[in-house]
Design a protein around this motif. Sequence first.
Motif, PDB file in Angstrom:
ATOM      1  N   ASN A 136     -24.178 -42.506  53.121  1.00  0.00           N
ATOM      2  CA  ASN A 136     -22.659 -42.256  53.103  1.00  0.00           C
ATOM      3  C   ASN A 136     -22.477 -42.476  54.654  1.00  0.00           C
ATOM      4  OD1 ASN A 136     -20.230 -40.844  52.532  1.00  0.00           O
ATOM      5  ND2 ASN A 136     -20.811 -39.507  54.042  1.00  0.00           N
ATOM      6  N   TYR A 168     -19.504 -40.881  37.458  1.00  0.00           N
ATOM      7  CA  TYR A 168     -18.293 -39.773  38.022  1.00  0.00           C
ATOM      8  C   TYR A 168     -17.163 -39.881  37.117  1.00  0.00           C
ATOM      9  CZ  TYR A 168     -21.781 -39.423  41.780  1.00  0.00           C
ATOM     10  OH  TYR A 168     -22.969 -39.148  42.375  1.00  0.00           O
ATOM     11  N   ASP A 187     -12.975 -41.990  40.657  1.00  0.00           N
ATOM     12  CA  ASP A 187     -13.447 -42.946  41.472  1.00  0.00           C
ATOM     13  C   ASP A 187     -14.156 -42.602  42.663  1.00  0.00           C
ATOM     14  OD1 ASP A 187     -13.504 -45.234  43.056  1.00  0.00           O
ATOM     15  OD2 ASP A 187     -11.387 -45.661  42.890  1.00  0.00           O
ATOM     16  N   LYS A 188     -15.421 -43.098  42.584  1.00  0.00           N
ATOM     17  CA  LYS A 188     -16.635 -42.475  43.718  1.00  0.00           C
ATOM     18  C   LYS A 188     -15.976 -43.196  45.231  1.00  0.00           C
ATOM     19  CE  LYS A 188     -19.858 -45.848  42.506  1.00  0.00           C
ATOM     20  NZ  LYS A 188     -21.162 -46.178  42.073  1.00  0.00           N
ATOM     21  N   ASN A 189     -15.271 -44.404  45.094  1.00  0.00           N
ATOM     22  CA  ASN A 189     -15.183 -44.900  46.449  1.00  0.00           C
ATOM     23  C   ASN A 189     -14.157 -44.261  47.032  1.00  0.00           C
ATOM     24  OD1 ASN A 189     -16.885 -47.317  46.245  1.00  0.00           O
ATOM     25  ND2 ASN A 189     -15.525 -47.817  44.362  1.00  0.00           N
ATOM     26  N   HIS A 239     -13.281 -41.129  46.663  1.00  0.00           N
ATOM     27  CA  HIS A 239     -13.773 -39.520  46.780  1.00  0.00           C
ATOM     28  C   HIS A 239     -15.356 -39.598  46.833  1.00  0.00           C
ATOM     29  CE1 HIS A 239      -9.790 -38.311  45.379  1.00  0.00           C
ATOM     30  NE2 HIS A 239     -10.185 -39.054  44.098  1.00  0.00           N
ATOM     31  N   HIS A 240     -15.706 -40.339  48.046  1.00  0.00           N
ATOM     32  CA  HIS A 240     -17.236 -40.535  48.067  1.00  0.00           C
ATOM     33  C   HIS A 240     -17.740 -39.517  48.638  1.00  0.00           C
ATOM     34  CE1 HIS A 240     -15.388 -41.823  52.106  1.00  0.00           C
ATOM     35  NE2 HIS A 240     -16.458 -41.169  52.621  1.00  0.00           N
ATOM     36  N   ALA A 282     -18.590 -37.234  45.588  1.00  0.00           N
ATOM     37  CA  ALA A 282     -19.842 -37.914  44.830  1.00  0.00           C
ATOM     38  C   ALA A 282     -21.208 -37.579  45.617  1.00  0.00           C
ATOM     39  CB  ALA A 282     -19.273 -39.291  44.709  1.00  0.00           C
ATOM     40  N   GLN A 286     -24.188 -35.289  44.284  1.00  0.00           N
ATOM     41  CA  GLN A 286     -25.693 -36.281  44.530  1.00  0.00           C
ATOM     42  C   GLN A 286     -26.793 -35.126  45.069  1.00  0.00           C
ATOM     43  OE1 GLN A 286     -27.611 -39.904  46.379  1.00  0.00           O
ATOM     44  NE2 GLN A 286     -26.230 -40.308  44.427  1.00  0.00           N
TER      45      GLN A 286
END
Length: 385
Positions: free
Chosen positions: A146, A170, A173-175, A177-178, A181, A185
Amino acid sequence: MFKVAKILMITGGIWKLKMTKSNLLQFIYAVYSGVVQVLYASGPVSLLISLFYLFQTDIAKAIENISRLIVVSLQVLKILLCQSEGVVRLFSRAVREQVDVYRHRDGVVRKVYQDHVKYCKWTTAPVAVLFLICGLSQSGIGIWTNFNFEQLQRQSNETLELPLAVPFWYPFDKNKHHLLALLFQVFQSQFTSFYCAGTQAYYNSIFIFVRAQLKILQYNFRNFDDRSEANRQISEDFTLTALKKLCEKHQELIRSVEELNDSLKSIMLLEYSVASVLLAALLFQVMANIGVEFNIYVFFILSCQLMAMAWNCNEIIIQSTGLASALYESRWYQHSQQVKVIVHLMLVRCQKPLNLTIGPFGPMTANDGVSRLKLAYSFVSVMSS
């Protein structure tokens, strides 16, 4: 004896016994327990969905994700089983009996139990630490990923794909809301280590407690007439009463082990069945040069976990058969015919060892743990050739 298991299970939200007299704190813990278990149970679903995409894009990562899916799914099943009524009742009984042993007036009995407490700590704590280190390393990889992603985002005008250590699926949108995400993990990695370590310590602590009870019973069998030897005025009736109490204790222990086996044989079958698949998958990834260091580390931990369970189950068989020798070494021949008859019947029953079975496939022994390692090696040898 149950300290390591209790700490890990409380942290993981799967401790079912009452911890405090405060109803408010107990309610707060119940809410925490429900939330973390529901979140964790979403992990296998997310991994399964991600497999459909990975098989179309990256076969190597798909194979790696299969082993993760097996581990997480196995932990969900073990959590459900360890919270079943039968297992919780047995564990609660063991905790209560532990207090009685510590209060026992015979110093030898207390020492035997304390030796098993030390043995339990030295067999469960190291494996638990290895699991926790594994979870921390996975979390560290995610945090480092990250950090690098944020650095690249600032330097680039393009929308970058967030590289995650574990390719979860997910529902967002993981990009964009990284951070969310990443948190999911880290949560999955850390709680997988808590559950692996906690359930392993939980079951092995019960096995070692049974072994301690058998060792104490051996001592009592060997010395059931010590009081009558020290005081000649004590009647033969006292010896007969003491022997009958030991017989009742033996029958109670037999029922406890049978109940324990009925509650845990499904877990033993899961461990035994999945162990070969996991170990073979990890070795296959090592030979394919996929995450070599991490997979070797996980292979070592799982091997230790499997061998610890097999060894402790094997010890129950050995110590239960040792009851016959302990009883025969007593001074039974100096007593009445009635005492001799009871001793004879107890000797006959002691010939049948107590054991914990792998579902319908017979008792779990140390050889079964070794055979899983051999099978995993054989599978990889065939695949590589």
